[in-house]
Design a protein around this motif. Structure first.
Motif, mmCIF file in Angstrom:
data_model
loop_
_atom_site.group_PDB
_atom_site.id
_atom_site.type_symbol
_atom_site.label_atom_id
_atom_site.label_comp_id
_atom_site.label_asym_id
_atom_site.label_seq_id
_atom_site.Cartn_x
_atom_site.Cartn_y
_atom_site.Cartn_z
ATOM 1 N N TYR A 125 36.092 15.418 -25.256
ATOM 2 C CA TYR A 125 36.977 16.863 -25.675
ATOM 3 C C TYR A 125 37.992 17.212 -24.638
ATOM 4 O O TYR A 125 37.568 17.212 -23.414
ATOM 5 C CB TYR A 125 35.796 17.715 -25.929
ATOM 6 C CG TYR A 125 34.915 17.842 -27.118
ATOM 7 C CD1 TYR A 125 35.410 17.822 -28.264
ATOM 8 C CD2 TYR A 125 33.619 17.263 -26.895
ATOM 9 C CE1 TYR A 125 34.829 17.579 -29.457
ATOM 10 C CE2 TYR A 125 32.829 17.132 -28.219
ATOM 11 C CZ TYR A 125 33.372 17.516 -29.340
ATOM 12 O OH TYR A 125 32.616 17.093 -30.470
ATOM 13 N N ARG A 173 39.754 20.114 -22.576
ATOM 14 C CA ARG A 173 39.298 21.492 -21.879
ATOM 15 C C ARG A 173 40.482 22.175 -21.577
ATOM 16 O O ARG A 173 41.791 21.759 -21.249
ATOM 17 C CB ARG A 173 38.587 21.366 -20.599
ATOM 18 C CG ARG A 173 37.416 20.274 -20.873
ATOM 19 C CD ARG A 173 36.243 20.465 -19.530
ATOM 20 N NE ARG A 173 35.064 19.998 -20.183
ATOM 21 C CZ ARG A 173 34.171 20.548 -20.427
ATOM 22 N NH1 ARG A 173 34.090 21.981 -20.461
ATOM 23 N NH2 ARG A 173 33.227 20.045 -20.816
ATOM 24 N N ASP A 174 40.670 23.587 -22.126
ATOM 25 C CA ASP A 174 41.494 24.567 -21.807
ATOM 26 C C ASP A 174 41.685 24.955 -20.410
ATOM 27 O O ASP A 174 40.738 24.425 -19.627
ATOM 28 C CB ASP A 174 41.440 25.557 -22.915
ATOM 29 C CG ASP A 174 40.239 26.622 -22.590
ATOM 30 O OD1 ASP A 174 39.491 26.541 -21.309
ATOM 31 O OD2 ASP A 174 39.970 27.470 -23.472
ATOM 32 N N ARG A 225 37.367 22.187 -26.150
ATOM 33 C CA ARG A 225 37.958 22.350 -27.529
ATOM 34 C C ARG A 225 36.790 22.536 -28.443
ATOM 35 O O ARG A 225 36.636 23.216 -29.522
ATOM 36 C CB ARG A 225 39.237 21.681 -27.748
ATOM 37 C CG ARG A 225 40.343 21.861 -26.660
ATOM 38 C CD ARG A 225 40.782 23.305 -27.083
ATOM 39 N NE ARG A 225 42.071 23.413 -26.267
ATOM 40 C CZ ARG A 225 43.262 23.350 -26.755
ATOM 41 N NH1 ARG A 225 43.437 23.000 -28.300
ATOM 42 N NH2 ARG A 225 44.425 23.514 -26.109
ATOM 43 N N HIS A 248 41.190 16.745 -31.037
ATOM 44 C CA HIS A 248 40.286 17.102 -30.067
ATOM 45 C C HIS A 248 39.976 16.169 -28.926
ATOM 46 O O HIS A 248 39.013 16.279 -28.289
ATOM 47 C CB HIS A 248 38.845 17.504 -30.839
ATOM 48 C CG HIS A 248 38.523 16.524 -31.732
ATOM 49 N ND1 HIS A 248 39.012 16.885 -33.099
ATOM 50 C CD2 HIS A 248 37.528 15.688 -31.666
ATOM 51 C CE1 HIS A 248 37.861 15.841 -33.898
ATOM 52 N NE2 HIS A 248 37.282 15.110 -33.000
ATOM 53 N N CYS A 270 41.096 13.987 -25.198
ATOM 54 C CA CYS A 270 41.790 14.089 -24.104
ATOM 55 C C CYS A 270 42.566 12.589 -23.871
ATOM 56 O O CYS A 270 41.997 11.491 -24.039
ATOM 57 C CB CYS A 270 41.150 14.176 -22.836
ATOM 58 S SG CYS A 270 41.928 13.948 -21.262
ATOM 59 N N ASN A 316 49.012 21.564 -32.944
ATOM 60 C CA ASN A 316 48.105 22.518 -32.317
ATOM 61 C C ASN A 316 47.764 22.682 -31.089
ATOM 62 O O ASN A 316 46.733 22.900 -30.472
ATOM 63 C CB ASN A 316 46.869 22.049 -33.361
ATOM 64 C CG ASN A 316 46.586 22.118 -34.755
ATOM 65 O OD1 ASN A 316 47.655 22.752 -35.152
ATOM 66 N ND2 ASN A 316 46.067 21.339 -35.297
ATOM 67 N N THR A 323 48.070 20.473 -28.276
ATOM 68 C CA THR A 323 47.028 19.659 -27.887
ATOM 69 C C THR A 323 47.392 18.445 -26.980
ATOM 70 O O THR A 323 47.266 17.252 -27.016
ATOM 71 C CB THR A 323 46.391 18.938 -29.051
ATOM 72 O OG1 THR A 323 47.338 18.378 -29.950
ATOM 73 C CG2 THR A 323 45.576 19.753 -30.098
ATOM 74 N N CYS A 363 45.577 19.374 -20.988
ATOM 75 C CA CYS A 363 44.177 19.438 -20.943
ATOM 76 C C CYS A 363 43.905 19.556 -19.487
ATOM 77 O O CYS A 363 44.702 19.087 -18.698
ATOM 78 C CB CYS A 363 43.585 18.043 -21.350
ATOM 79 S SG CYS A 363 41.916 17.783 -21.151
#
Length: 671
Positions: free
Chosen positions: A89, A91-92, A98, A105, A107, A146, A148, A151
């Motif tokens: 996943y 990460r913000d 996420r 979703h 990395c 979106n 993405t 990260c």
């Protein structure tokens, strides 16, 4: 021409497939895009592949003469994979994962995801890499969609540190380039370097911020390259593309496209919050699609119904699908694939409407698509592969766009908004334009515009100087030459490395807040004009002023200049012109450069006029009515109109709302 739709056989009972394919064939579709979200259907359990359903789908299509564009299904990793490797996943910037429930979703730098991605791409490519009905591959789906790309996980931090080791010769060189002595941020080891995540005041070192954006873009490009390498090995006869979209700037689309056989784009002309979408918004995306490889492109998702997730956007009115399709073809699309065939009954895109509604019964949109297919089947052989014949180029520099995003310098100002102000002029004046990288060959253009060209590599700078010296016309504007490649400020008198080219020095500058303007006068023009956003106090050295500020402490100082350089010219705008001033200045600059509008047809403002030019020099001119009212256009000479297959006499003719004329204009040498 490839004319088709996006289809998701996994969404529908298999007993429905035959009817769908029959309807597709009757509508003139000859290609389908499938598979890009089918990972969990292809590999429900780890290592257990089921291609039987896709085999049957592809064979059914082959039996009806419909070819396949096959997507690698990596945009939506399945739940079993995410449960096994939750570190996949993204990460913000606060370190929060996420989470599952959407798509994209993953990395790009996660080794577990890279391995899983390699396995599924290998399996699909082995299955279909030599299938005669699979004509092309699409990697993943809409990289960057979106938000993405950025990260902030530990894998990205380690990968970023490794990227910096390759970029800088030593940690001391990095410290010098970033100026880490400021705020005591000096690094002693590569492993100490952080990602520009959440911090006090949300302020990071600008050099760190820019390099992180470069790294993030490179990460996506490297991830795609893994897929392309596998596809080229296992499916050597099938070209590879990717469906880029929007004006997003998280990824350098020029660099992303270098590994592709041809570019593709997703276009939704009415994905907006207004009943009257601006056709310039889709035109600029289409021109960007053509510009990334300086060649015609495919549209792999073309709006065919009302878009929508939890809310809906406007439903296309009668005639709009045809108009939008010709709009795409006019700007260089050689393939149209509508999204989607049938509106889905479940999932996150229940309101993202397709050619068929939820009930699957053909209606108005189906009939319109069928009509468009009949026309394009007849017309596209004439124009497929042709160029825009543009004599003007606007340079979109992702590096400078990132710099402006990091430090806008003026509150609310954005690079892309400024970029669009130039594009608007050329669109409104029917002057075809190419949107290019600064690595492109400028030699065939009469005018090259470089908005906010703050930093540049030495080879790009030399290319610009050489282009002007050899007779080209260059336009630069405020902040040009103000930065070094590492995002430090230049210590040279502005405009820095472009001072000799522009023949000016800038002794002072300042911002104009939103709503503030300054008056500007042009030579031999009694009109009053206004500038916004910025002002430079310009001292001409060898340049000639062509506009002057009319108020504030810099009254009488030049607002715009022209410098003769070699056989060419270099213009500079020391402010952001408001529309009337932009028109007046660009009229002069285009006239000087010899960049002329499309000739022989006069149209009102609501009519788009653009063209494609064949290798033999034959012009195909599109007149597209983006309004709903009848409009008059005037032909200077008789022209052959291809949609109606008749010659239209010189004089005034009527173009209905949503209507399209496609004129053939023969080069004199062609007869």
């Amino acid at each position: 021409m490839k004319f088709g739709a996006c289809y998701y056989p996994e969404h529908w009972p298999e007993e429905r497939w035959e009817l769908d394919v029959k309807l597709m064939k009757e509508a003139g579709l000859n290609v389908l895009r499938i598979g890009e979200f089918a990972w969990s259907k292809l590999e429900r359990y780890e290592g257990s592949y089921d291609f039987s359903w896709m085999d049957r789908m592809i064979e059914l299509l082959a039996a009806h003469g419909i070819e396949v564009i096959l997507g690698t299904p990596t945009a939506a990793p399945p739940k079993w994979l995410m449960d096994k490797h939750p570190d996949i996943y993204m990460r913000d910037n606060k370190g929060i994962a996420r989470g599952f429930g959407n798509r994209r979703h993953y990395c790009y730098n996660n080794p577990n995801y890279m391995a899983a991605s390699d396995r599924i791409v290998t399996a699909v490519a082995k299955q279909y890499g030599e299938h005669p009905n699979v004509i092309a591959w699409q990697t993943d789906n809409e990289f960057g969609c979106n938000d993405t790309v950025y990260c902030y996980c530990d894998y990205c931090r380690a990968a970023f540190q490794a990227w910096l080791r390759q970029t800088y010769t030593s940690i001391d060189q990095l410290n010098e380039s970033w100026g880490t002595v400021f705020w005591s941020q000096t690094y002693n080891e590569w492993e100490q370097i952080v990602l520009p995540a959440y911090t006090v005041f949300h302020l990071h070192n600008p050099g760190l911020e820019l390099d992180y954006r470069r790294f993030a873009s490179d990460s996506v490009i490297a991830y795609q390259k893994r897929q392309i390498d596998l596809l080229k090995q296992l499916a050597p006869g099938q070209p590879v593309t990717h469906n880029m979209w929007s004006e997003m700037n998280e990824i350098n689309s020029f660099e992303l496209s270098k590994d592709l056989d041809f570019a593709s784009w997703d276009i939704y002309p009415n994905l907006c919050f207004t009943d009257q979408p601006d056709p310039r918004a889709s035109a600029i995306q289409l021109d960007m699609a053509r510009g990334v490889k300086q060649a015609p492109f495919w549209v792999l998702e073309h709006q065919s119904g009302a878009p929508g997730g939890n809310i809906m956007f406007p439903t296309p009115r009668p005639g709009e699908l045809r108009r939008w399709t010709y709009h795409s073809v006019a700007h260089g699309a050689d393939a149209i694939v509508y999204f989607r065939w049938r509106t889905c009954l479940f999932g996150a895109e229940q309101f993202w409407h397709g050619i068929l509604p939820h009930d699957g019964i053909p209606g108005r949109r189906y009939d319109e698509v069928k009509h468009v297919g009949e026309e394009l089947n007849r017309l596209m052989p004439l124009i497929e592969g042709s160029s825009a014949g543009a004599e003007v180029a606007i340079i979109r520099s992702y590096e400078n766009e990132w710099v402006m995003d990091i430090q806008p310098q003026v509150m609310g100002h954005r690079y892309i908004r400024h970029f669009k102000s130039y594009y608007r002029y050329f669109y409104d004046h029917h002057i075809p334009v190419d949107l290019l990288s600064d690595e492109a060959d400028f030699s065939r253009y009469r005018l090259v515009v470089l908005p906010h060209y703050m930093l540049s590599k030495p080879e790009a700078k030399q290319r610009i100087y050489d282009y002007a010296a050899q007779g080209g016309t260059v336009l630069l504007d405020f902040r040009s030459g103000s930065r070094l490649w590492d995002n430090r400020m230049s210590d040279q008198t502005l405009p820095g490395i472009y001072r000799e080219l522009l023949g000016i020095s800038i002794t002072d500058y300042g911002i104009l807040r939103e709503g503030q303007t300054r008056s500007v006068q042009l030579s031999q023009d009694t009109h009053s004009y206004n500038a916004q956003t910025w002002y430079d106090v310009i001292h001409p050295e060898t340049a000639e002023p062509i506009a002057w500020f009319g108020e504030d402490y810099y009254t009488g100082s030049p607002a715009a200049t022209c410098n003769r350089y070699g056989q060419g010219a270099a213009y500079y705008l020391g402010m952001e012109p408001q529309p009337a001033l932009m028109n007046a200045l660009m009229d002069r600059i285009c006239a000087d450069a010899g960049a002329a509008p499309i000739q022989g047809i006069q149209v009102p403002d609501s009519i788009e006029l653009t063209r494609r030019v064949s290798g033999e020099g034959r012009e195909y001119i599109f007149a597209i009515n983006h309004g709903t009212d009848l409009q008059s256009i005037t032909l200077a000479e008789p022209l052959y109109e291809l949609t109606t297959e008749q010659t239209i006499a010189a004089g005034t003719i009527e173009l209905p709302g949503n209507g399209v004329f496609l004129f053939r204009k023969d080069h004199p040498l062609l007869g």
